[in-house]
Scaffold this active site. Structure first.
Site, PDB file in Angstrom:
ATOM      1  N   LYS A 100       0.839  -1.202   0.000  1.00 29.94           N
ATOM      2  CA  LYS A 100       0.000   0.000   0.000  1.00 29.94           C
ATOM      3  C   LYS A 100       0.881   1.262   0.000  1.00 29.94           C
ATOM      4  O   LYS A 100       2.103   1.188   0.189  1.00 29.94           O
ATOM      5  CB  LYS A 100      -0.914  -0.033   1.226  1.00 29.94           C
ATOM      6  CG  LYS A 100      -1.923  -1.199   1.243  1.00 29.94           C
ATOM      7  CD  LYS A 100      -2.828  -1.059   2.465  1.00 29.94           C
ATOM      8  CE  LYS A 100      -3.803  -2.212   2.605  1.00 29.94           C
ATOM      9  NZ  LYS A 100      -4.727  -1.975   3.739  1.00 29.94           N
ATOM     10  N   TYR A 102     -12.493  -2.073  -2.911  1.00 33.19           N
ATOM     11  CA  TYR A 102     -13.003  -2.055  -1.532  1.00 33.19           C
ATOM     12  C   TYR A 102     -14.531  -2.066  -1.455  1.00 33.19           C
ATOM     13  O   TYR A 102     -15.095  -1.658  -0.442  1.00 33.19           O
ATOM     14  CB  TYR A 102     -12.445  -0.835  -0.796  1.00 33.19           C
ATOM     15  CG  TYR A 102     -11.001  -0.993  -0.351  1.00 33.19           C
ATOM     16  CD1 TYR A 102     -10.606  -2.078   0.446  1.00 33.19           C
ATOM     17  CD2 TYR A 102     -10.028  -0.046  -0.691  1.00 33.19           C
ATOM     18  CE1 TYR A 102      -9.288  -2.218   0.863  1.00 33.19           C
ATOM     19  CE2 TYR A 102      -8.705  -0.187  -0.273  1.00 33.19           C
ATOM     20  CZ  TYR A 102      -8.344  -1.270   0.507  1.00 33.19           C
ATOM     21  OH  TYR A 102      -7.036  -1.412   0.930  1.00 33.19           O
ATOM     22  N   PHE A 125     -15.333   4.133   7.477  1.00 27.90           N
ATOM     23  CA  PHE A 125     -13.979   4.492   7.040  1.00 27.90           C
ATOM     24  C   PHE A 125     -13.770   4.313   5.542  1.00 27.90           C
ATOM     25  O   PHE A 125     -12.643   4.401   5.054  1.00 27.90           O
ATOM     26  CB  PHE A 125     -12.933   3.691   7.822  1.00 27.90           C
ATOM     27  CG  PHE A 125     -13.094   2.196   7.732  1.00 27.90           C
ATOM     28  CD1 PHE A 125     -12.540   1.467   6.685  1.00 27.90           C
ATOM     29  CD2 PHE A 125     -13.805   1.498   8.716  1.00 27.90           C
ATOM     30  CE1 PHE A 125     -12.687   0.092   6.599  1.00 27.90           C
ATOM     31  CE2 PHE A 125     -13.960   0.109   8.634  1.00 27.90           C
ATOM     32  CZ  PHE A 125     -13.405  -0.585   7.577  1.00 27.90           C
ATOM     33  N   ARG A 141      -1.587 -14.345   3.820  1.00 27.61           N
ATOM     34  CA  ARG A 141      -2.266 -13.709   4.966  1.00 27.61           C
ATOM     35  C   ARG A 141      -1.497 -13.985   6.265  1.00 27.61           C
ATOM     36  O   ARG A 141      -1.395 -13.120   7.129  1.00 27.61           O
ATOM     37  CB  ARG A 141      -3.708 -14.222   5.102  1.00 27.61           C
ATOM     38  CG  ARG A 141      -4.595 -13.945   3.898  1.00 27.61           C
ATOM     39  CD  ARG A 141      -5.235 -12.595   3.911  1.00 27.61           C
ATOM     40  NE  ARG A 141      -6.177 -12.391   4.993  1.00 27.61           N
ATOM     41  CZ  ARG A 141      -6.902 -11.273   5.123  1.00 27.61           C
ATOM     42  NH1 ARG A 141      -6.791 -10.288   4.232  1.00 27.61           N
ATOM     43  NH2 ARG A 141      -7.722 -11.125   6.130  1.00 27.61           N
ATOM     44  N   THR A 167      -4.951  -7.748  10.740  1.00 29.35           N
ATOM     45  CA  THR A 167      -5.283  -6.460  10.124  1.00 29.35           C
ATOM     46  C   THR A 167      -4.771  -5.283  10.937  1.00 29.35           C
ATOM     47  O   THR A 167      -4.209  -4.330  10.388  1.00 29.35           O
ATOM     48  CB  THR A 167      -6.819  -6.330   9.966  1.00 29.35           C
ATOM     49  OG1 THR A 167      -7.299  -7.478   9.268  1.00 29.35           O
ATOM     50  CG2 THR A 167      -7.180  -5.074   9.201  1.00 29.35           C
ATOM     51  N   ARG A 200       2.985  -6.876   9.072  1.00 27.62           N
ATOM     52  CA  ARG A 200       2.318  -5.808   9.833  1.00 27.62           C
ATOM     53  C   ARG A 200       2.856  -5.711  11.257  1.00 27.62           C
ATOM     54  O   ARG A 200       2.979  -4.615  11.808  1.00 27.62           O
ATOM     55  CB  ARG A 200       0.811  -6.050   9.827  1.00 27.62           C
ATOM     56  CG  ARG A 200       0.170  -5.775   8.456  1.00 27.62           C
ATOM     57  CD  ARG A 200      -1.193  -6.410   8.355  1.00 27.62           C
ATOM     58  NE  ARG A 200      -1.957  -5.979   7.181  1.00 27.62           N
ATOM     59  CZ  ARG A 200      -3.099  -6.536   6.805  1.00 27.62           C
ATOM     60  NH1 ARG A 200      -3.597  -7.547   7.496  1.00 27.62           N
ATOM     61  NH2 ARG A 200      -3.745  -6.092   5.733  1.00 27.62           N
ATOM     62  N   ASN A 212      -1.469  -0.128   7.196  1.00 26.22           N
ATOM     63  CA  ASN A 212      -0.963  -1.443   7.615  1.00 26.22           C
ATOM     64  C   ASN A 212      -0.150  -2.133   6.518  1.00 26.22           C
ATOM     65  O   ASN A 212      -0.109  -3.347   6.423  1.00 26.22           O
ATOM     66  CB  ASN A 212      -2.096  -2.321   8.149  1.00 26.22           C
ATOM     67  CG  ASN A 212      -3.182  -2.578   7.125  1.00 26.22           C
ATOM     68  OD1 ASN A 212      -3.081  -2.146   5.978  1.00 26.22           O
ATOM     69  ND2 ASN A 212      -4.216  -3.279   7.526  1.00 26.22           N
ATOM     70  N   HIS A 216      -1.786  -5.439   1.514  1.00 22.32           N
ATOM     71  CA  HIS A 216      -3.098  -6.056   1.322  1.00 22.32           C
ATOM     72  C   HIS A 216      -2.911  -7.434   0.737  1.00 22.32           C
ATOM     73  O   HIS A 216      -2.030  -7.642  -0.081  1.00 22.32           O
ATOM     74  CB  HIS A 216      -3.972  -5.236   0.344  1.00 22.32           C
ATOM     75  CG  HIS A 216      -5.129  -6.030  -0.205  1.00 22.32           C
ATOM     76  ND1 HIS A 216      -6.322  -6.145   0.463  1.00 22.32           N
ATOM     77  CD2 HIS A 216      -5.252  -6.812  -1.320  1.00 22.32           C
ATOM     78  CE1 HIS A 216      -7.137  -6.955  -0.239  1.00 22.32           C
ATOM     79  NE2 HIS A 216      -6.503  -7.362  -1.320  1.00 22.32           N
ATOM     80  N   GLU A 256     -10.129  -9.988  -7.463  1.00 21.48           N
ATOM     81  CA  GLU A 256      -9.099  -8.947  -7.398  1.00 21.48           C
ATOM     82  C   GLU A 256      -8.053  -9.105  -8.500  1.00 21.48           C
ATOM     83  O   GLU A 256      -7.592  -8.115  -9.067  1.00 21.48           O
ATOM     84  CB  GLU A 256      -8.453  -8.954  -5.997  1.00 21.48           C
ATOM     85  CG  GLU A 256      -9.450  -8.507  -4.929  1.00 21.48           C
ATOM     86  CD  GLU A 256      -8.967  -8.722  -3.495  1.00 21.48           C
ATOM     87  OE1 GLU A 256      -7.815  -9.148  -3.290  1.00 21.48           O
ATOM     88  OE2 GLU A 256      -9.771  -8.446  -2.566  1.00 21.48           O
TER      89      GLU A 256
HETATM   90  P1  GTP Z   1      -6.792  -5.991   3.479  1.00 20.21           P
HETATM   91  O1  GTP Z   1      -5.830  -7.076   3.130  1.00 20.21           O
HETATM   92  O2  GTP Z   1      -6.213  -4.616   3.264  1.00 20.21           O
HETATM   93  O3  GTP Z   1      -8.154  -6.175   2.854  1.00 20.21           O
HETATM   94  O4  GTP Z   1      -6.945  -6.095   5.037  1.00 20.21           O
HETATM   95  P2  GTP Z   1      -7.817  -7.124   5.850  1.00 20.21           P
HETATM   96  O5  GTP Z   1      -8.490  -8.112   4.951  1.00 20.21           O
HETATM   97  O6  GTP Z   1      -6.912  -7.663   6.905  1.00 20.21           O
HETATM   98  O7  GTP Z   1      -8.885  -6.175   6.481  1.00 20.21           O
HETATM   99  P3  GTP Z   1     -10.322  -5.745   5.942  1.00 20.21           P
HETATM  100  O8  GTP Z   1     -10.565  -6.295   4.580  1.00 20.21           O
HETATM  101  O9  GTP Z   1     -11.304  -6.045   7.009  1.00 20.21           O
HETATM  102  O10 GTP Z   1     -10.163  -4.168   5.848  1.00 20.21           O
HETATM  103  C1  GTP Z   1      -9.565  -3.604   4.697  1.00 20.21           C
HETATM  104  C2  GTP Z   1      -8.651  -2.499   5.120  1.00 20.21           C
HETATM  105  O11 GTP Z   1      -9.427  -1.446   5.664  1.00 20.21           O
HETATM  106  C3  GTP Z   1      -7.665  -2.860   6.220  1.00 20.21           C
HETATM  107  O12 GTP Z   1      -6.457  -3.389   5.729  1.00 20.21           O
HETATM  108  C4  GTP Z   1      -7.415  -1.536   6.895  1.00 20.21           C
HETATM  109  O13 GTP Z   1      -6.339  -0.851   6.272  1.00 20.21           O
HETATM  110  C5  GTP Z   1      -8.699  -0.770   6.659  1.00 20.21           C
HETATM  111  N1  GTP Z   1      -9.494  -0.715   7.857  1.00 20.21           N
HETATM  112  C6  GTP Z   1     -10.162  -1.731   8.471  1.00 20.21           C
HETATM  113  N2  GTP Z   1     -10.784  -1.302   9.556  1.00 20.21           N
HETATM  114  C7  GTP Z   1     -10.508   0.041   9.639  1.00 20.21           C
HETATM  115  C8  GTP Z   1     -10.858   1.070  10.538  1.00 20.21           C
HETATM  116  O14 GTP Z   1     -11.574   0.845  11.512  1.00 20.21           O
HETATM  117  N3  GTP Z   1     -10.381   2.332  10.267  1.00 20.21           N
HETATM  118  C9  GTP Z   1      -9.600   2.585   9.177  1.00 20.21           C
HETATM  119  N4  GTP Z   1      -9.152   3.834   8.953  1.00 20.21           N
HETATM  120  N5  GTP Z   1      -9.244   1.645   8.319  1.00 20.21           N
HETATM  121  C10 GTP Z   1      -9.690   0.396   8.546  1.00 20.21           C
HETATM  122 MG    MG Z   2      -9.646  -7.595   3.245  1.00 23.50          MG
END
Ligand code: GTP
Ligand code: MG
Length: 147
Positions: free
Chosen positions: A9, A49, A57, A85, A91, A102, A112, A115, A126
């Site tokens: 990212k 997304y 958010f 993962r 996350t 992370r 973080n 992705h 994707e």
């Molecule tokens: P990705 O691999 O990036 O998809 O992460 P993930 O699968 O571990 O998490 P998820 O799909 O639930 O959320 C996608 C992304 O949204 C996360 O990687 C975070 O960067 C962001 N995100 C999730 N929760 C929050 C939040 O509460 N606040 C903010 N600002 N960002 C969030």
């Molecule tokens: Mg995700």
């Protein structure tokens, strides 16, 4: 053999972590079958997304991912989706274990570093979205030592 979509990212690119992140996936045995540095169009960010569209958010997510280039890639290997993962960690970097990407480099949930697709369905969606030009199929001599 699975394929997964992974990207460094904007925070990871800005911090000079492309090589560090890629190194970890390569060392684990995942094969790079596509990769590119790119600016993310807003429409692509919104499609990527889409599952978070109703979250508070969502706006932040889209503006962050379009704020600076990302390094997008497709990685291939046995159980590539879950393996990627696992290397990424939880996350929220505040909760991800040391030794994970992370856990070692992240501090906040918004930034973080990385992705990775979370299921075979997400990976297929994707990869199609980010690499409509396709991926590169090739053999590596080391494959025989990973099977
Ligand atoms: P990705 O691999 O990036 O998809 O992460 P993930 O699968 O571990 O998490 P998820 O799909 O639930 O959320 C996608 C992304 O949204 C996360 O990687 C975070 O960067 C962001 N995100 C999730 N929760 C929050 C939040 O509460 N606040 C903010 N600002 N960002 C969030
Ligand atoms: Mg995700």
């Amino acid at each position: 053999v699975e394929k997964t979509f992974v990207m460094v990212k904007p925070d990871g690119v800005q911090r000079g972590l492309i090589g560090e992140v890629l190194r970890r996936f390569e060392q684990k045995g995942l094969k790079v079958v596509a990769a590119k540095l790119m600016n993310v169009p807003k429409s692509l960010a919104e499609q990527h997304y889409a599952e978070h569209r109703e979250r508070p958010f969502f706006g932040e997510l889209v503006s962050f991912i379009t704020s600076s280039p990302v390094f997008a890639m497709v990685l291939e290997g046995e159980s590539a989706i879950s393996v990627a993962r696992t290397l990424m960690g939880k996350t929220n970097p505040a909760e991800s274990a040391p030794g994970t990407i992370r856990g070692d480099f992240g501090l906040t949930i918004g930034m973080n570093i990385v992705h990775g697709s979370d299921s075979p369905e997400s990976a297929a969606r994707e990869i199609g979205l980010w690499f409509s030009e396709g991926t590169v199929a090739y053999d590596k001599a080391v494959d025989v030592w990973l099977a």
